[in-house]
Every structure is written in structure tokens, then in C-alpha cells.
Design an enzyme around this catalytic site. Structure first.
Site, PDB file in Angstrom:
ATOM      1  N   THR A  13       0.823  -1.211   0.000  1.00 27.98           N
ATOM      2  CA  THR A  13       0.000   0.000   0.000  1.00 27.98           C
ATOM      3  C   THR A  13       0.852   1.255   0.000  1.00 27.98           C
ATOM      4  O   THR A  13       0.679   2.160  -0.827  1.00 27.98           O
ATOM      5  CB  THR A  13      -0.932  -0.008   1.219  1.00 27.98           C
ATOM      6  OG1 THR A  13      -1.786  -1.156   1.155  1.00 27.98           O
ATOM      7  CG2 THR A  13      -1.781   1.246   1.244  1.00 27.98           C
ATOM      8  N   ASN A  33       8.830  -5.742  -7.069  1.00 26.89           N
ATOM      9  CA  ASN A  33       8.166  -6.456  -5.985  1.00 26.89           C
ATOM     10  C   ASN A  33       8.501  -7.927  -6.149  1.00 26.89           C
ATOM     11  O   ASN A  33       8.596  -8.426  -7.279  1.00 26.89           O
ATOM     12  CB  ASN A  33       6.648  -6.238  -6.038  1.00 26.89           C
ATOM     13  CG  ASN A  33       5.968  -6.634  -4.743  1.00 26.89           C
ATOM     14  OD1 ASN A  33       5.947  -5.865  -3.777  1.00 26.89           O
ATOM     15  ND2 ASN A  33       5.409  -7.842  -4.699  1.00 26.89           N
ATOM     16  N   THR A  35       6.774 -10.455  -5.795  1.00 24.97           N
ATOM     17  CA  THR A  35       5.733 -11.126  -6.580  1.00 24.97           C
ATOM     18  C   THR A  35       5.606 -10.394  -7.911  1.00 24.97           C
ATOM     19  O   THR A  35       5.138  -9.251  -7.974  1.00 24.97           O
ATOM     20  CB  THR A  35       4.386 -11.113  -5.839  1.00 24.97           C
ATOM     21  OG1 THR A  35       4.547 -11.716  -4.556  1.00 24.97           O
ATOM     22  CG2 THR A  35       3.328 -11.872  -6.626  1.00 24.97           C
ATOM     23  N   LYS A 181      10.516   9.351  14.089  1.00 24.68           N
ATOM     24  CA  LYS A 181       9.274   8.723  13.609  1.00 24.68           C
ATOM     25  C   LYS A 181       8.666   7.831  14.691  1.00 24.68           C
ATOM     26  O   LYS A 181       7.438   7.763  14.844  1.00 24.68           O
ATOM     27  CB  LYS A 181       9.564   7.898  12.352  1.00 24.68           C
ATOM     28  CG  LYS A 181       8.355   7.096  11.817  1.00 24.68           C
ATOM     29  CD  LYS A 181       7.154   7.978  11.528  1.00 24.68           C
ATOM     30  CE  LYS A 181       6.114   7.314  10.647  1.00 24.68           C
ATOM     31  NZ  LYS A 181       5.677   5.989  11.048  1.00 24.68           N
ATOM     32  N   ASN A 185       4.978   8.235  16.368  1.00 24.64           N
ATOM     33  CA  ASN A 185       3.957   7.201  16.488  1.00 24.64           C
ATOM     34  C   ASN A 185       3.501   7.016  17.927  1.00 24.64           C
ATOM     35  O   ASN A 185       2.337   6.700  18.177  1.00 24.64           O
ATOM     36  CB  ASN A 185       4.486   5.885  15.921  1.00 24.64           C
ATOM     37  CG  ASN A 185       4.488   5.872  14.402  1.00 24.64           C
ATOM     38  OD1 ASN A 185       4.498   6.922  13.771  1.00 24.64           O
ATOM     39  ND2 ASN A 185       4.490   4.701  13.807  1.00 24.64           N
TER      40      ASN A 185
END
Length: 466
Positions: A13, A33, A35, A181, A185
């Protein structure tokens, strides 16, 4: 040698959204990727951006598609997968090629990779979810400054903008970007928990339905609490479920997931000796939320949970003020943790620059962050809560926080983040606390010694020492 400006590995995503963002900003990008069908489908569905995208069906093809010296962006799951991907890439790369890890990496892993790949690695924190990745995320860079400068033309071009300023910057050496970061979070966890607790008071204490909750949050998003999280809270509360026709909230299981970054924040804060009780409470609340069966058992033993607030019910303005107060205290803790890490690791982290990077694109973006940037720039070594603007906010709103926590406690409504914020506030404004008793106890059972208050002498022992 190919003609692509950058390569990207991992078309999930976030990776897919970032790749389209890069292409849209005028850069040629090669993508891979593991895949192969995912790579082919991505290129086929890229529409008018397809001309800037080169699909590669092997790592060798990806590397050959890039201009030299090469830059390759990793968008793969944190941990061993990153190490495996680096190991597969290294035999194909030259000494001047740069690997950029843009995943949610633990900054300790980034530190290690920096040492293993001196001058060849950059770690960047990317926040904003799928929408941010596609149209402009917040980007926090860490590693050698020269590596950041090399990647910056692309990273700043794809970043979110706040008043035409890119929300992307170099945080510091080593894993500084991923550390910042991680704290982002942690603050995100706490901000969400504070909002969820106010929702719980509205639902369980005041008997408000989801539509009424949505209306309140919509109004709050026009004021001091204006933020992405308050905005989407209103949207979530207003949404209807297609299957039942009722509110979506009524069919969502009350068990929150987590990917570990909030937990990392809590763990690192303990190592640094940095107090972040609101974030700690938010992480714990998610852990408790997962214990659904046990919670049902405990309710059967101890009786019904939250009770309606039938007298002295808080007005919406009081809930708003309590949320403002809790939010400020949460951010004070987050920036305090960043300051502790800067000192510990020699990173010279700039709190004002970090606040500016968070003003747009990221999940915790809010109107308050611009004022926070100004406050941290004016007094970089002072706590955020001591800055005149935020000290005034706290003076105006701490009474509301106190009232909300008290009412929640009296009516069995769990508000761990608000409670932690209030306890932190009270502890921080108490010049003489109760740790003298702790030191007395430690000396009694372990002869740890204590410092005298009257003359400052250290390694003293009480009469119990004999």
C-alpha cells in the site's frame, strides 16, 4: 546504465503510493516487488504516470534501470526482511550507491545498518498513511548529512507542504530519523487514546449516540483542536454500516491493533529516563483492549462497567478543554523524550524543525504544531509546557482536565491517558515531591544512601543503618 532517478522495492500500500507520488513529481522510477504479478499490475494500472515507471522483474533489472550513482528506496516490512533485502542488493551495487530504508524501522536496527554500510545507508521515517504517501507525507531523515542532501531533491519534492514549505528535513546522524518517527507514532497512540476516552465519556457517561458525537468533533475541528485525527474521528462516528444501517462504530470490535512503534517508544523512554506517562497509558490501553474475554469475565465478577453521569455532567466545552490539556501534556512528553535522546546520542535534534515537519502530511498534523514550532524555536532548551503560549493554555484548561478525570473515576469510566496526563501535570508542578520516602526506603533495605536537603551532602544514611 539506465535512466531512472530512483528505484523502489516493495509495492504494498505505502510503496505503491510513494512510487506514484515520485512519478507524479516528475522523476523516473524503477519498481520491483518479489511477486512479479504485483509489479506488472502496478505498472499496467499507473495510467498517465506509466511513462515514468519502469517495472523490473528482478533485482538485477532494477539496478540496471537506474542512473549511477544509484538510489534505492526500501518499502518492505521492518526487521529481518530489510536485512535480507540489503543482503540481496549489495552484490549488485557499487560503492557509491545508496540504500534508503523508508519503513517503520527500529532506530537501533538503523544504527546497526549505518555501521555496517558506512556512507551507503539512509533511514527515513515516513508518516501520513496511504493518502500521505500518495499526495505528500511528512519525512524525517537520519544518517550522514551528505546522504540526505543527495536524496533531498526527490524527498522534499514528494513531501507535504505547509505554507509552501516542505514537511521533510534531516533530523540528525545514525537512526535519528527513525527515532523521531517512533516518537511521532507514540504521540499518535496517545492522541488517539485521548480522543477515544472522550468518546467513551460521551457514549457511556452522557448517553450520546454516534451522530451526536460526530457533530461535536466536527465543531471541535474548527477550533484549537483542529487536526487530522479529530477530523477523521468525526467521519468515523458519522459513518453508517451498509449491513445494519446503524453506525459503523457499533459493529467494530473494541480491540485495537498495533505494529510495535508505540511499544518501542515506551521501551526507549525507559532507557532514556524520559517520562512519557500518557504514551505509556495509551500503549497499555491497547494491550488491555485485546483482553476482551477477560474483561467480560471481570465485568461479571465486579458488576457493570461505566455508569451514566446523571449529576454535574460536563458540558462539551469542558470535554474540549480537557482534551486540549491532555494533548499539550502529551506533546510536552514527546518533545522531552526527543531532547533526552538528542543529549544521549549526540544528535542535536531540533525540536522546532521536528514540529515544522509534523505540521502537514503526517497522522498527528494539527493546528497546534505551528505554535509548538514557534515555542520550541524561541526556547529550545525549555519544556514545551513552560512556553508562555502553552503555559497559558494549561492554566486555562487544567481545571477541566481535573473535573473530567474525577467524574470519570466516580462513574467507572476508564480514562487512563487523561489520568496519566493529570498525574504528570501535578507531579511536574510540585517542587517537593515524595521521592524522599523512596530514598529512605532504599537506604533502609539496601544502604543506597541519600543526599541531605539541608546541606547537600551525599551518600548519607539514616539512623536505621546502625
Amino acid at each position: 546504465m539506465g535512466n531512472c532517478d530512483i528505484g523502489l522495492i516493495g509495492l504494498g500500500t505505502m510503496g505503491s503510493a510513494l512510487a506514484l507520488n515520485i512519478a507524479e513529481k516528475g522523476f523516473d522510477i524503477a519498481v520491483f516487488n518479489r511477486t512479479t504479478s504485483v509489479t506488472r499490475d502496478f505498472a499496467a494500472e499507473a495510467g498517465p504516470l506509466a511513462d515514468r515507471i519502469t517495472p523490473a522483474e528482478s533485482l538485477q533489472a532494477l539496478v540496471e534501470a537506474l542512473k549511477t550513482p544509484r538510489m534505492i528506496l526500501l518499502m518492505v516490512p521492518a526487521g529481518k526482511v530489510v536485512d535480507d533485502q540489503i543482503a540481496a542488493l549489495l552484490p549488485l551495487l557499487g560503492p557509491d550507491d545508496l540504500i534508503i530504508d523508508a519503513g517503520n524501522a527500529n532506530f537501533n536496527d538503523t544504527n546497526r545498518r549505518m555501521a555496517e554500510l558506512p556512507g551507503r545507508f539512509l533511514g527515513i521515517g515516513v508518516s501520513g498513511g496511504e493518502e500521505g504517501a500518495r499526495h505528500g507525507p511528512s519525512i524525517m531523515g537520519g544518517g550522514p548529512r551528505a546522504n540526505w542532501d543527495r536524496a533531498a531533491p526527490i524527498l522534499t519534492a514528494i513531501a507535504a507542504r505547509y505554507k509552501d514549505q516542505p514537511c521533510a528535513d534531516w533530523m540528525g546522524e545514525d537512526g535519528a530519523g527513525h527515532f523521531v518517527k517512533t516518537v511521532h507514532n507514540g504521540i499518535e497512540y496517545a492522541d488517539m487514546q485521548l480522543i477515544a476516552e472522550v468518546y467513551g465519556i460521551m457514549r457511556d457517561g452522557l448517553g450520546m449516540d454516534a451522530a451526536a458525537v460526530a457533530e461535536v468533533f466536527r465543531g471541535w475541528n474548527e477550533g484549537p483542536l483542529q487536526s487530522y485525527l479529530v477530523e477523521i474521528t468525526a467521519e468515523v462516528a458519522a459513518a453508517s454500516d451498509a449491513a445494519t444501517g446503524g453506525p459503523v462504530l457499533d459493529v467494530i470490535v473494541d480491540a485495537a491493533g498495533q505494529k510495535g512503534t508505540g511499544r518501542w517508544t515506551a521501551i526507549e523512554a525507559q532507557h532514556l529516563g524520559a517520562p512519557i506517562p500518557v504514551i505509556d497509558a495509551a500503549v497499555t490501553a491497547r494491550n488491555i483492549s485485546a483482553l476482551r474475554a477477560r474483561r467480560a469475565e471481570m465485568q461479571a465478577i465486579f458488576g457493570a462497567g461505566p455508569q451514566p453521569i446523571t449529576t454535574d455532567a460536563p458540558e462539551m466545552a469542558v470535554l474540549e478543554q480537557a482534551l486540549i490539556c491532555g494533548k499539550i501534556l502529551c506533546y510536552d512528553q514527546g518533545f522531552g523524550m526527543i531532547a533526552a535522546a538528542s543529549k544521549q546520542f549526540g544528535w542535536s535534534l531540533n525540536g522546532a524543525a521536528i514540529a515544522r515537519v509534523w505540521r502537514a502530511g503526517c497522522i498527528i498534523r494539527s493546528a497546534m504544531l505551528d505554535d509548538m514550532a514557534s515555542a520550541l524555536e524561541a526556547a529550545p532548551d525549555a519544556p514545551l509546557m513552560a512556553a508562555p503560549t502553552f503555559a497559558d493554555h494549561l492554566k486555562r484548561t487544567e481545571g477541566a482536565l481535573r473535573r473530567v478525570v474525577a467524574l470519570a473515576a466516580l462513574h467507572g469510566i476508564a480514562v487512563p491517558a487523561h489520568s496519566a496526563a493529570l498525574a504528570y501535570f501535578d507531579a511536574m508542578r510540585t517542587a517537593r515531591g515524595t521521592a524522599n520516602m523512596l530514598q529512605g526506603q532504599r537506604d533502609y533495605f539496601g544502604r543506597h544512601g541519600f543526599e541531605r536537603l539541608d546541606d547537600g551532602t551525599k551518600d548519607q544514611h539514616g539512623p536505621w543503618a546502625g
